[in-house]
Design an enzyme around this catalytic site. Structure first.
Site: not given
Length: 429
Positions: A70, A194, A198
């Site tokens: 990131t 995101d 995950h």
């Protein structure tokens, strides 16, 4: 007669030299939806993203820099520099002498981690007379050569990145910055999809639901821009920092656990960054670099091991003093464990940026952009010079090229609605 001819030539040269001069000054909103993979819109209905593509430009995909995590990739968007050049090499600030590591959020406030010689576009724009702001974008909390974004907001600790109501409130806030404070540039960050990728994996029902939430938000962003009277001046660029890949577990594969590799011992390492996905770095103790390297090299068929100076040039991840002497990364589907497995994500990023799962999406719409144009892939390092060009500012030294994206603009030659086929000479290097 000569006077009239000279006046006519002056008028013509002015028009040719400044194609936007008779139009209102262009504004730019850069938006990142963290972890939005290039193909997420293929699996769910995304009417707003589809409409944005018809009204503007869509890339097949874009390629982020390596390391595909990131903070480093976002600072590439802001600076136009590869990670080895801008120096934000990891999500985590670390000190090899004290063994200290700070997690992602706390690292946002370590000023020297970010202020490392490269300027984000906020500072460059402000130094050239424009007004800039940032909401939640990585790097916002820091100052650069003593300067900060004129208007900025950093998300609080333990922020709920999934809250759709907050997304709309933040959109209203940013549009108010443009209208009421006359900002010229704003970077805006959303922490999804995101987190969902995950937790549940990139092929999960949950990720499809989150992609639909992103799509609704894209529609709201465009509607709000029009409501605030910004449609004719605001150029909206939407992209992401990286993609997402499934992680293999539950006995499906032989996991990578460094402590189990014959000949390798953490006693030979003075500092390490592992257990953070598919990538890692090691600092061997003095005189033990070759021992550590030789023990790991070839130890697992899906583990790549490089001495820093041997890293592939295409990755641009070696020429920085912060990068540790040994670099590790795994093939898609694998993560790197240290002493024992402690990672339980179903989706992960940080892999080689050539892997298709690591590619983000790209959309752009606004008065500077052509309409109904699909373009081939390009590197995200090229977004920075594109934004500087639209804003009319001189960029800092960077690794991008305007000719990689200039064909997207209305000032580029050609007609709207065309697509650059794979067998055509591409207009990017």
């Amino acid at each position: 007669m000569l006077w009239a001819l000279a006046l006519g030539l002056l008028w013509a040269s002015t028009i040719l030299a400044a194609p936007f001069e008779n139009k209102p000054r262009q504004k730019v909103l850069l938006i990142s939806f963290d972890g939005f993979r290039w193909d997420y819109d293929r699996y769910v209905d995304t009417p707003n993203l589809d409409q944005m593509a018809r009204d503007g430009v869509k890339a097949m995909y874009v390629t982020p820099p390596y390391l595909t995590i990131t903070s480093p990739t976002h600072f590439t968007l802001l600076s136009g520099r590869y990670i080895e050049n801008h120096g934000v090499i990891h999500n985590m600030w670390f000190n090899t002498s004290t063994q200290e590591k700070k997690p992602y959020y706390q690292s946002q406030f370590v000023n020297e981690w970010w202020d490392n010689g490269s300027l984000p576009i906020w500072i460059t724009a402000q130094r050239q007379g424009l007004k800039a702001g940032s909401l939640h974008f990585p790097g916002t909390a820091s100052s650069y050569q003593g300067q900060v974004a004129m208007v900025r907001e950093v998300e609080p600790l333990l922020y709920n990145y999934k809250n759709e109501t907050a997304w709309r409130e933040n959109t209203d806030k940013v549009m108010g910055w443009f209208r009421d404070q006359d900002l010229d540039f704003v970077s805006m960050y959303f922490g999804e999809p995101d987190g969902t990728g995950h937790r549940y994996g990139p092929n999960s029902p949950q990720i499809r639901a989150m992609v639909q939430q992103v799509d609704r938000t894209v529609g709201y962003i465009r509607q709000t821009a029009e409501h605030y009277g910004l449609k004719d001046r605001l150029n909206i660029i939407i992209t992401a920092d990286h993609g997402m890949s499934n992680v293999y577990r539950n006995g499906l594969v032989e996991e990578i656990t460094l402590s189990k590799i014959p000949g390798f011992s953490f006693k030979d390492v003075s500092f390490h960054l592992v257990d953070f996905g598919p990538s890692g770095m090691l600092l061997p103790k003095p005189g033990r670099l070759d021992k550590v390297y030789n023990a790991l090299k070839g130890a697992h068929p899906h583990l790549h091991v490089y001495k820093k100076e041997e890293m592939p040039e295409r990755l641009h991840f070696s020429k920085n003093g912060r990068i540790l002497p040994i670099i590790l990364w795994a093939d898609p589907g694998y993560v790197i464990n240290g002493y024992f497995p402690v990672q339980f994500h179903k989706g992960e990023h940080g892999f080689d940026n050539q892997e298709m799962d690591m590619k983000p999406f790209f959309r752009a719409v606004g008065p500077a952009f052509r309409q109904n144009l699909e373009v081939g892939p390009f590197e995200t390092v090229n977004i920075y010079p594109l934004m500087c060009h639209i804003l009319g500012i001189k960029p800092e030294v960077n690794d991008g090229h305007l000719n990689a994206t200039q064909h997207m603009l209305v000032t580029s030659s050609g007609t709207q609605g065309e697509f650059y086929q794979a067998n055509e000479p591409p207009p990017w290097p």
